[in-house]
Structures are given as structure tokens and as C-alpha cells.
Scaffold this active site. Structure first.
Site, PDB file in Angstrom:
ATOM      1  N   LYS A 290       0.027   4.257  -0.187  1.00  0.00           N
ATOM      2  CA  LYS A 290      -0.604   5.439   0.435  1.00  0.00           C
ATOM      3  C   LYS A 290      -0.401   6.656  -0.476  1.00  0.00           C
ATOM      4  O   LYS A 290      -0.440   6.499  -1.695  1.00  0.00           O
ATOM      5  CB  LYS A 290      -0.066   5.630   1.857  1.00  0.00           C
ATOM      6  CG  LYS A 290      -0.165   4.330   2.673  1.00  0.00           C
ATOM      7  CD  LYS A 290       0.156   4.479   4.124  1.00  0.00           C
ATOM      8  CE  LYS A 290       0.019   3.132   4.821  1.00  0.00           C
ATOM      9  NZ  LYS A 290       0.223   3.201   6.257  1.00  0.00           N
TER      10      LYS A 290
ATOM     11  N   GLY B 197       3.361   2.229  10.733  1.00  0.00           N
ATOM     12  CA  GLY B 197       4.354   3.285  10.562  1.00  0.00           C
ATOM     13  C   GLY B 197       5.118   3.625  11.831  1.00  0.00           C
ATOM     14  O   GLY B 197       5.775   4.661  11.905  1.00  0.00           O
TER      15      GLY B 197
ATOM     16  N   ASN C 151       0.869  -1.183   0.000  1.00  0.00           N
ATOM     17  CA  ASN C 151       0.000   0.000   0.000  1.00  0.00           C
ATOM     18  C   ASN C 151       0.902   1.228   0.000  1.00  0.00           C
ATOM     19  O   ASN C 151       1.520   1.539   1.018  1.00  0.00           O
ATOM     20  CB  ASN C 151      -0.896  -0.037   1.249  1.00  0.00           C
ATOM     21  CG  ASN C 151      -1.709   1.229   1.421  1.00  0.00           C
ATOM     22  OD1 ASN C 151      -1.779   2.074   0.525  1.00  0.00           O
ATOM     23  ND2 ASN C 151      -2.326   1.372   2.590  1.00  0.00           N
TER      24      ASN C 151
ATOM     25  N   GLU D 259      -4.605  -4.869  10.839  1.00  0.00           N
ATOM     26  CA  GLU D 259      -3.592  -3.832  10.972  1.00  0.00           C
ATOM     27  C   GLU D 259      -3.817  -3.074  12.277  1.00  0.00           C
ATOM     28  O   GLU D 259      -4.632  -2.137  12.325  1.00  0.00           O
ATOM     29  CB  GLU D 259      -3.682  -2.843   9.793  1.00  0.00           C
ATOM     30  CG  GLU D 259      -3.422  -3.473   8.450  1.00  0.00           C
ATOM     31  CD  GLU D 259      -2.894  -2.456   7.442  1.00  0.00           C
ATOM     32  OE1 GLU D 259      -1.905  -2.776   6.774  1.00  0.00           O
ATOM     33  OE2 GLU D 259      -3.443  -1.347   7.347  1.00  0.00           O
TER      34      GLU D 259
ATOM     35  N   HIS E 104      -9.272   1.076   5.436  1.00  0.00           N
ATOM     36  CA  HIS E 104      -7.959   1.313   6.065  1.00  0.00           C
ATOM     37  C   HIS E 104      -8.132   2.279   7.239  1.00  0.00           C
ATOM     38  O   HIS E 104      -8.923   3.215   7.166  1.00  0.00           O
ATOM     39  CB  HIS E 104      -6.973   1.876   5.042  1.00  0.00           C
ATOM     40  CG  HIS E 104      -5.559   1.834   5.540  1.00  0.00           C
ATOM     41  ND1 HIS E 104      -5.089   2.740   6.467  1.00  0.00           N
ATOM     42  CD2 HIS E 104      -4.549   0.981   5.286  1.00  0.00           C
ATOM     43  CE1 HIS E 104      -3.822   2.429   6.751  1.00  0.00           C
ATOM     44  NE2 HIS E 104      -3.470   1.377   6.047  1.00  0.00           N
TER      45      HIS E 104
ATOM     46  N   GLY F 171       3.120  -1.100   4.140  1.00  0.00           N
ATOM     47  CA  GLY F 171       3.133   0.310   3.764  1.00  0.00           C
ATOM     48  C   GLY F 171       4.522   0.752   3.354  1.00  0.00           C
ATOM     49  O   GLY F 171       4.975   0.517   2.235  1.00  0.00           O
ATOM     50  N   GLY F 172       5.237   1.382   4.283  1.00  0.00           N
ATOM     51  CA  GLY F 172       6.529   2.003   3.986  1.00  0.00           C
ATOM     52  C   GLY F 172       7.513   1.093   3.270  1.00  0.00           C
ATOM     53  O   GLY F 172       8.193   1.515   2.320  1.00  0.00           O
TER      54      GLY F 172
ATOM     55  N   SER G 104       4.160  -2.164  10.131  1.00  0.00           N
ATOM     56  CA  SER G 104       5.619  -2.224  10.324  1.00  0.00           C
ATOM     57  C   SER G 104       6.248  -3.555   9.898  1.00  0.00           C
ATOM     58  O   SER G 104       7.218  -4.006  10.504  1.00  0.00           O
ATOM     59  CB  SER G 104       5.993  -1.884  11.774  1.00  0.00           C
ATOM     60  OG  SER G 104       5.613  -0.547  12.083  1.00  0.00           O
TER      61      SER G 104
END
Ligand code: 13P
Length: 247
Positions: free
Chosen positions: A11, A166, A9, A160, A90, A227-228, A206
Site C-alpha cells: 500500500k 487491517g 501489498n 478480500e 483493490h 497487507g500489514g 488480516s
């Protein structure tokens, strides 16, 4: 249907020069796990035409197919652009846009009506976990946002925990196992064992190359929503490979 799914994702990150990160996943994407990237909507069409071995999804959709909703995008429009999956519910949309379980349920139904797969997100806040309410919160979110008529090829659920997104904080494997077993049981109670076994349950929050293998070894974890660490192929590729190795 492949059981394992590695989903990224992005974002609100990425411009056209980021598309090379998707093509660079080609090597990692050849294994047993499905690989999905959900870039910002501006990149879906270009990503879908460039991607080899990587599916492309969207991060949100409207509940309606079309109409006077300035700035919004519908599931059929995202499908037309090349999306095969759409994330619904989300926690960032629940928080930033006030999306309720009822809205998430309607969006998930809109995804299915367009013939796409929904990746429906649920998760507790730190306050809720510390108050011992995690399973109650998740049960309520599932009851409110998972529509009737689930099939395993239309629904993926991503757990999540809001406090893990994050932050670099990850629940321990016992906590992940407890929640995933609970989600599978809730699906079994409502839809029967066969459907519950077919729905893929992802962990998100994470996930990194350094913790992926440990998370993927947990029972009832069928992949990750990342994510990241999905923004760069150098980070996401090893996560995909860890999932392939666990498949
Ligand atoms: P991070 O992997 O950056 O913690 O984000 C998780 C997430 O929200 C994916 O949807």
C-alpha cells in the site's frame, strides 16, 4: 506453473530503506510457493533489480497505455520498471477513487495487454455480509470486473472481505471455504473447468503468521494477499513458509 502464491501489498508504505525487507525474504522464498511484493510504484525499479527469488508487482495502473493523465502510470510503464503483476480493483481503490467494476475490468485488460498478471480483488462490506448478500455481491463483482478470455497464467483473484482488511478480524474457515468454492464455481460456469482450476484464488484480510496455516489448509485457497504483515520480512517470511508447507 506453481499453484501457490504469497503476495504482499505494501500500500502507501515504504521508502528506499525498506528494500532490505525484500532481500531478507530470500531464505523463505526458496520454496514451492511464488513470492510477490507489490511496493509503492516509487520502489518498483529498485526492488526489481535487488530482489532475488521475489517477484515485484504494482498496486494499480491506468486503463490506457499513455497520454494526458497527470500522475497516473500505465501497465507498460510498470512492466518497464520491472513489475510482473499488477493488483486491480483493490477495495481501497474502489472506495478512495470510485473505481467501478467496469473500470476494474478495463484495468485488468490493460494489465493483460502489457503481458502481465492481474491480481483482481473482490470482497463484501460488513453491512453486505450481515444482510446475507455476500455471494450476490461477489457474483456481481466477478461478472462486472473479470474480463472475457481468462487464462490461468494471466489472472489471480483475491477475496478480500472489506471488513477484514487491517482490522484483525478474519472470516472463519467455513466462510472462507464457502466463498472460494463459490468463486471457483463461477469461473467454471463462465470459462470451463480447466481454466477455473488454473486461476489462483487468494484470501486477503488480516493474514498473519499466527493464522496463515489454518487459512492455507482451506480448500480452494491458493495463497494470500497480505497487507500489514508483508511490510517486514520477520512477519511475511513465516507466512511464506506456512504456504510452502501447505503446497
Ligand atoms: P491487511 O493484511 O493489512 O489486512 O491488508 C489486506 C489487504 O488489503 C491486502 O491487499
Amino acid at each position: 506453473m506453481p499453484r501457490k502464491l504469497a503476495a504482499g501489498n505494501w500500500k502507501m508504505n515504504g521508502t528506499r530503506d525498506s528494500l532490505t525487507e525484500i532481500s531478507a525474504l530470500f531464505d523463505a522464498a526458496g520454496g514451492a510457493a511464488e513470492v510477490l511484493i507489490c511496493p509503492p510504484a516509487t520502489l518498483i525499479q529498485a526492488a526489481a533489480s535487488a530482489a532475488q527469488g521475489v517477484m515485484i508487482g504494482a498496486q494499480d495502473c491506468h486503463t490506457e497505455d499513455k497520454g494526458a493523465h497527470t500522475g497516473d502510470l500505465s501497465a507498460p510503464m510498470l512492466k518497464d520498471a520491472g513489475a510482473s503483476h499488477i493488483i486491480t480493483g483493490h477495495s481501497e481503490r474502489r472506495a478512495d477513487h470510485g473505481e467501478t467494476d467496469a473500470v476494474v475490468r478495463a484495468k485488468t485488460e490493460a494489465v493483460w495487454a502489457a503481458g502481465l498478471v492481474a491480481i483482481l480483488c473482490i470482497g463484501e462490506t460488513l453491512e453486505e455480509r450481515e444482510a446475507g448478500k455476500t455471494l450476490d455481491v461477489l457474483a456481481e463483482q466477478m461478472a462486472g470486473s473479470v474480463p472475457d478470455g481468462v487464462t490461468g497464467d494471466q489472472l489471480v483473484i483475491a477475496y478480500e472481505p472489506v471488513w477484514a482488511i487491517g482490522t484483525g478480524k478474519v472470516p472463519n474457515t467455513d466462510q472462507i471455504a464457502e466463498v472460494h468454492e463459490f468463486m471457483r464455481k463461477k469461473l467454471t460456469d463462465r470459462f470451463g473447468q480447466a481454466v477455473a482450476d488454473d486461476v489462483r484464488l487468494l484470501y486477503g484480510g488480516s493474514v498473519k503468521a499466527s493464522n496463515a496455516a489454518e487459512i492455507f489448509a482451506v480448500a480452494d485457497v491458493d495463497g494470500a494477499l497480505v497487507g500489514g504483515a508483508s511490510l517486514k520480512a520477520a512477519d511475511f517470511g513465516p507466512i511464506v513458509k506456512a504456504l510452502n508447507a501447505s503446497a
